[in-house]
Design a protein around this motif. Structure first.
Motif, PDB file in Angstrom:
ATOM      1  N   LYS A 276      26.119  -4.283   3.119  1.00 49.54           N
ATOM      2  CA  LYS A 276      25.160  -4.228   2.318  1.00 49.54           C
ATOM      3  C   LYS A 276      24.130  -3.079   2.236  1.00 49.54           C
ATOM      4  N   ASN A 277      24.058  -2.366   1.102  1.00 53.08           N
ATOM      5  CA  ASN A 277      23.282  -1.241   1.305  1.00 53.08           C
ATOM      6  C   ASN A 277      21.949  -1.286   1.451  1.00 53.08           C
ATOM      7  N   VAL A 278      21.009  -1.138   2.308  1.00 55.32           N
ATOM      8  CA  VAL A 278      19.656  -1.242   2.500  1.00 55.32           C
ATOM      9  C   VAL A 278      18.846   0.073   2.758  1.00 55.32           C
ATOM     10  N   GLY A 279      19.354   1.131   2.500  1.00 57.66           N
ATOM     11  CA  GLY A 279      18.672   2.400   2.534  1.00 57.66           C
ATOM     12  C   GLY A 279      17.368   2.373   1.731  1.00 57.66           C
ATOM     13  N   GLY A 280      16.399   2.918   2.635  1.00 57.81           N
ATOM     14  CA  GLY A 280      14.989   3.236   2.439  1.00 57.81           C
ATOM     15  C   GLY A 280      14.141   1.940   2.860  1.00 57.81           C
ATOM     16  N   MET A 281      14.851   1.041   3.778  1.00 58.94           N
ATOM     17  CA  MET A 281      13.982  -0.271   4.199  1.00 58.94           C
ATOM     18  C   MET A 281      12.868   0.387   5.447  1.00 58.94           C
ATOM     19  N   HIS A 282      13.050   1.449   5.775  1.00 59.60           N
ATOM     20  CA  HIS A 282      12.234   2.130   6.758  1.00 59.60           C
ATOM     21  C   HIS A 282      10.884   2.761   6.001  1.00 59.60           C
ATOM     22  N   VAL A 283      10.992   2.894   4.508  1.00 63.58           N
ATOM     23  CA  VAL A 283       9.759   3.828   3.976  1.00 63.58           C
ATOM     24  C   VAL A 283       8.681   2.611   3.932  1.00 63.58           C
ATOM     25  N   SER A 284       7.574   2.974   4.286  1.00 63.67           N
ATOM     26  CA  SER A 284       6.395   2.009   4.218  1.00 63.67           C
ATOM     27  C   SER A 284       5.453   2.570   3.270  1.00 63.67           C
TER      28      SER A 284
ATOM     29  N   ASN B 183      -0.103  17.440  -4.912  1.00 65.39           N
ATOM     30  CA  ASN B 183       0.351  18.848  -4.790  1.00 65.39           C
ATOM     31  C   ASN B 183       1.288  19.417  -3.815  1.00 65.39           C
ATOM     32  N   LEU B 184       2.008  18.437  -3.480  1.00 67.70           N
ATOM     33  CA  LEU B 184       3.151  18.883  -2.680  1.00 67.70           C
ATOM     34  C   LEU B 184       4.310  19.354  -3.570  1.00 67.70           C
ATOM     35  N   LYS B 185       4.677  20.634  -3.534  1.00 65.52           N
ATOM     36  CA  LYS B 185       5.710  21.202  -4.330  1.00 65.52           C
ATOM     37  C   LYS B 185       7.101  21.087  -3.823  1.00 65.52           C
ATOM     38  N   LEU B 186       7.362  21.151  -2.639  1.00 60.59           N
ATOM     39  CA  LEU B 186       8.797  20.858  -1.884  1.00 60.59           C
ATOM     40  C   LEU B 186       8.565  20.566  -0.496  1.00 60.59           C
ATOM     41  N   PHE B 187       9.701  20.140   0.120  1.00 63.64           N
ATOM     42  CA  PHE B 187       9.924  19.906   1.488  1.00 63.64           C
ATOM     43  C   PHE B 187      11.216  20.670   2.123  1.00 63.64           C
ATOM     44  N   ILE B 188      10.850  21.502   3.015  1.00 63.37           N
ATOM     45  CA  ILE B 188      11.980  22.021   3.975  1.00 63.37           C
ATOM     46  C   ILE B 188      12.196  21.255   4.953  1.00 63.37           C
ATOM     47  N   THR B 189      13.791  20.791   5.236  1.00 63.74           N
ATOM     48  CA  THR B 189      13.784  19.853   6.208  1.00 63.74           C
ATOM     49  C   THR B 189      15.180  20.182   6.603  1.00 63.74           C
ATOM     50  N   HIS B 190      15.590  19.392   7.882  1.00 69.78           N
ATOM     51  CA  HIS B 190      16.663  19.583   8.535  1.00 69.78           C
ATOM     52  C   HIS B 190      17.941  18.923   7.801  1.00 69.78           C
ATOM     53  N   GLY B 191      17.639  18.034   6.919  1.00 73.31           N
ATOM     54  CA  GLY B 191      18.472  17.204   6.230  1.00 73.31           C
ATOM     55  C   GLY B 191      18.974  15.907   6.682  1.00 73.31           C
ATOM     56  N   GLY B 192      17.874  15.540   7.858  1.00 75.29           N
ATOM     57  CA  GLY B 192      18.108  14.197   8.139  1.00 75.29           C
ATOM     58  C   GLY B 192      17.893  13.122   7.338  1.00 75.29           C
ATOM     59  N   LEU B 193      18.791  11.838   7.378  1.00 73.95           N
ATOM     60  CA  LEU B 193      18.872  10.954   6.411  1.00 73.95           C
ATOM     61  C   LEU B 193      17.603  10.250   6.146  1.00 73.95           C
ATOM     62  N   LEU B 194      16.670   9.872   6.980  1.00 77.01           N
ATOM     63  CA  LEU B 194      15.428   9.365   7.024  1.00 77.01           C
ATOM     64  C   LEU B 194      14.510  10.185   5.897  1.00 77.01           C
ATOM     65  N   SER B 195      14.430  11.518   6.393  1.00 76.61           N
ATOM     66  CA  SER B 195      13.678  12.272   5.810  1.00 76.61           C
ATOM     67  C   SER B 195      14.058  12.495   4.260  1.00 76.61           C
ATOM     68  N   THR B 196      15.254  12.607   3.912  1.00 78.11           N
ATOM     69  CA  THR B 196      15.714  12.862   2.790  1.00 78.11           C
ATOM     70  C   THR B 196      15.503  11.427   1.960  1.00 78.11           C
ATOM     71  N   ILE B 197      15.693  10.221   2.588  1.00 79.93           N
ATOM     72  CA  ILE B 197      15.335   9.129   1.769  1.00 79.93           C
ATOM     73  C   ILE B 197      13.845   9.011   1.573  1.00 79.93           C
TER      74      ILE B 197
ATOM     75  N   LEU C 262      15.616   5.813  -9.756  1.00 78.81           N
ATOM     76  CA  LEU C 262      16.928   5.168  -9.391  1.00 78.81           C
ATOM     77  C   LEU C 262      16.604   4.432  -8.238  1.00 78.81           C
ATOM     78  N   PHE C 263      15.987   4.901  -7.170  1.00 78.54           N
ATOM     79  CA  PHE C 263      15.681   4.260  -5.721  1.00 78.54           C
ATOM     80  C   PHE C 263      14.886   3.270  -5.942  1.00 78.54           C
ATOM     81  N   HIS C 264      13.828   2.988  -7.118  1.00 76.89           N
ATOM     82  CA  HIS C 264      12.826   1.955  -6.872  1.00 76.89           C
ATOM     83  C   HIS C 264      13.399   0.878  -7.716  1.00 76.89           C
ATOM     84  N   ASP C 265      14.530   1.334  -8.786  1.00 77.32           N
ATOM     85  CA  ASP C 265      15.019   0.319  -9.671  1.00 77.32           C
ATOM     86  C   ASP C 265      15.955  -0.662  -9.071  1.00 77.32           C
TER      87      ASP C 265
END
Length: 514
Positions: free
Chosen positions: A260-268, A353-367, A434-437
């Protein structure tokens, strides 16, 4: 009166669904914050909903609501030899084959140490029973013994999308032509040469698991539990796999019913920013860039040459920068850069006002970025970061610059492109929609399926028939062998017939000649 009504509704729902307070054991000792976070948010929420939770973890949850049953069993692990520490910015860590050998070592060391933690041994010898064991599925296959020992339903939590570590355990079809290996830098849309590389690494990984890693994990079980059965007797008895994936940020992949895909369950839900950050971001008329390399990677350990390149690029920008920097000072810090050892990431991502996110590409940060509709510049270093970055770029809301290929000019060009071109923001916002739908929130879905498995005593009806087949039956080697045998037999018979016919014809010709 209101409290009574709430209690009555909860009681009625519990009775209707057949859900009672269950005893849940979580096993998440791997010393990685992202792995622990996934398990902890699920188990903490289950405790809030009335279940009795025990968590074996490298980290410890200290901010628990009152009146919940959540027991911490903290494990102390020594993963390094002496004082030697792994430098994840080392270029060698970009090699998937070397990472595999490192994970072999780490998996054996972590599992054996965990089984020998006094508190864990005490739990194993306590005679307690659990309704479900939820474990992190990552280089820890011997932990399947926990579910057997406690006569519990075996539930896996995969912190990445469906992958070759977990697919075989539940009979999930996963051809390497479309299922990109986690440690490689491909999305599901691969060229011929990428499919070739992906298939080669898939075969290497599977041989490594079957011929080396699983035998080593079996040794861990036999060493600590001499009367235990072989690892394979526990490994494939999986009732449910919760996958940290969703089509909004992952390529869609085939899933058997137990996955079961439950990606994003950690987002509060986003809370309030601290007053200084709120003012900093509110006053940023040109916008803000947020820069964080996650919890395992430390920006302070960046190679000096790359750090100085990043600073030179930042100094040219009119936008403000929030940089998660784990040291007291940053040599050459520009005036538009604000530092902190920790930032409230989700609250920052939610700010307009946030324009973009420079990240290491970790999945939690990406989500989290997809949840809030924020475009990315990814600097992936190791592990699944490269796959996540490649997928995000393929879907149009990120620019991927592998850390091993970092160049100042390329980095500067990517920043300018993303700040000037609105398509990245538009694509990120589309991904957020798409994430929220969804028919239900990912956390609610995860808990529903855990409770479902408990209600239906392992939900054996969800397991596919492939699990009853041996490997050669699954890939139809017996059928292929049968066809080959039939073809060979037919050819042999035809050869015999033609041989006799030719021989008879030859005798007839000879007799006529004489």
């Amino acid at each position: 009166m209101r409290q009574f009504t709430v209690l009555f509704v909860c009681f009625f729902a519990s009775c209707y669904l057949g859900v009672e307070s269950a005893k849940i054991l979580g096993v998440f000792p791997f010393p990685s914050k992202s792995h622990y976070t996934m398990g902890n948010v699920l188990l903490k929420e289950m405790a809030k909903r009335g279940h009795e939770v025990t968590m074996i973890g490298y980290y410890e949850e200290k901010h628990l609501p009152q009146n919940v049953s959540y027991r911490n069993i903290k494990v102390e692990l020594q993963m390094n030899e002496g004082d030697k520490k792994v430098n994840f910015f080392d270029q060698g860590m970009a090699n998937a084959y070397l990472i595999t050998f490192f994970l072999n070592y780490a998996g054996g060391k972590m599992t054996n140490q965990t089984f020998n933690i006094p508190a864990v041994r005490k739990l194993l010898e306590s005679g307690e029973k659990f309704d479900a064991v939820i474990m992190d599925q990552f280089i820890d296959d011997s932990f399947a013994y926990f579910a057997h020992h406690f006569s519990a339903n075996h539930i896996l939590l995969s912190t990445t999308s469906a992958n070759s570590w977990v697919n075989p355990l539940v009979g999930n079809p996963a051809p390497p032509s479309v299922n990109a290996e986690v440690l490689l830098e491909f999305s599901s849309y691969m060229t011929f040469w990428e499919r070739l590389r992906n298939t080669m690494f898939y075969l290497f990984s599977e041989l490594n698991r079957q011929l080396y890693f699983f035998p080593k994990q079996n040794e861990v079980i036999k060493k600590n539990f001499p009367n235990a059965r072989p690892l394979y007797d526990y490994l494939y008895n999986v009732s449910l796999v919760l996958v940290n994936a969703h089509e909004s940020f992952n390529d869609p992949l085939a899933l058997v019913p137990v996955m079961k895909n439950v990606g994003g369950m950690h987002v509060s839900p986003s809370g309030k920013l601290p007053s200084d950050l709120q003012k900093f971001m509110d006053d940023a008329k040109e916008g803000v860039i947020y820069f964080s390399m996650g919890s395992n990677l430390k920006s302070k350990n960046l190679p000096v040459k790359i750090r100085e390149s990043i600073l030179r690029v930042f100094a040219k920008l009119k936008v403000k920068i929030l940089w998660k920097w784990e040291d007291e000072t940053l040599p050459g810090q520009p005036a538009n850069v604000k530092l902190s050892k920790w930032f409230p990431q989700q609250e920052i991502l939610a700010h307009p006002n946030l324009k973009l996110f420079i990240t290491h590409g970790g999945l939690l940060s990406t989500i989290e970025a997809v949840h809030y509709g924020v475009p990315l510049i990814a600097l992936p270093v190791y592990g699944d970061q490269k796959l996540n970055a490649a997928t995000a770029q393929q879907k149009g809301y990120a620019i991927n610059i592998p850390f091993a290929e970092f160049e100042e000019a390329r980095f500067e060009m990517a920043l300018k492109e993303m700040l000037r071109n609105p398509k990245y923001k538009q694509n990120a916002e589309q991904r957020s929609k798409l994430f929220h739908d969804r028919p239900m929130k990912p956390m609610d879905e995860a808990i529903y399926w855990v409770e479902y498995v408990i209600r239906h005593h392992g939900a054996q009806h969800l397991r596919v028939a492939a699990l009853e087949l041996s490997w050669y039956q699954y890939i139809l080697l017996d059928v292929v062998g049968f066809f080959l045998a039939v073809v060979i037999a037919v050819l042999y018979i035809l050869k015999m017939i033609f041989g006799k016919l030719c021989c008879r014809k030859s005798k007839t010709v000879k007799s006529k000649t004489h």
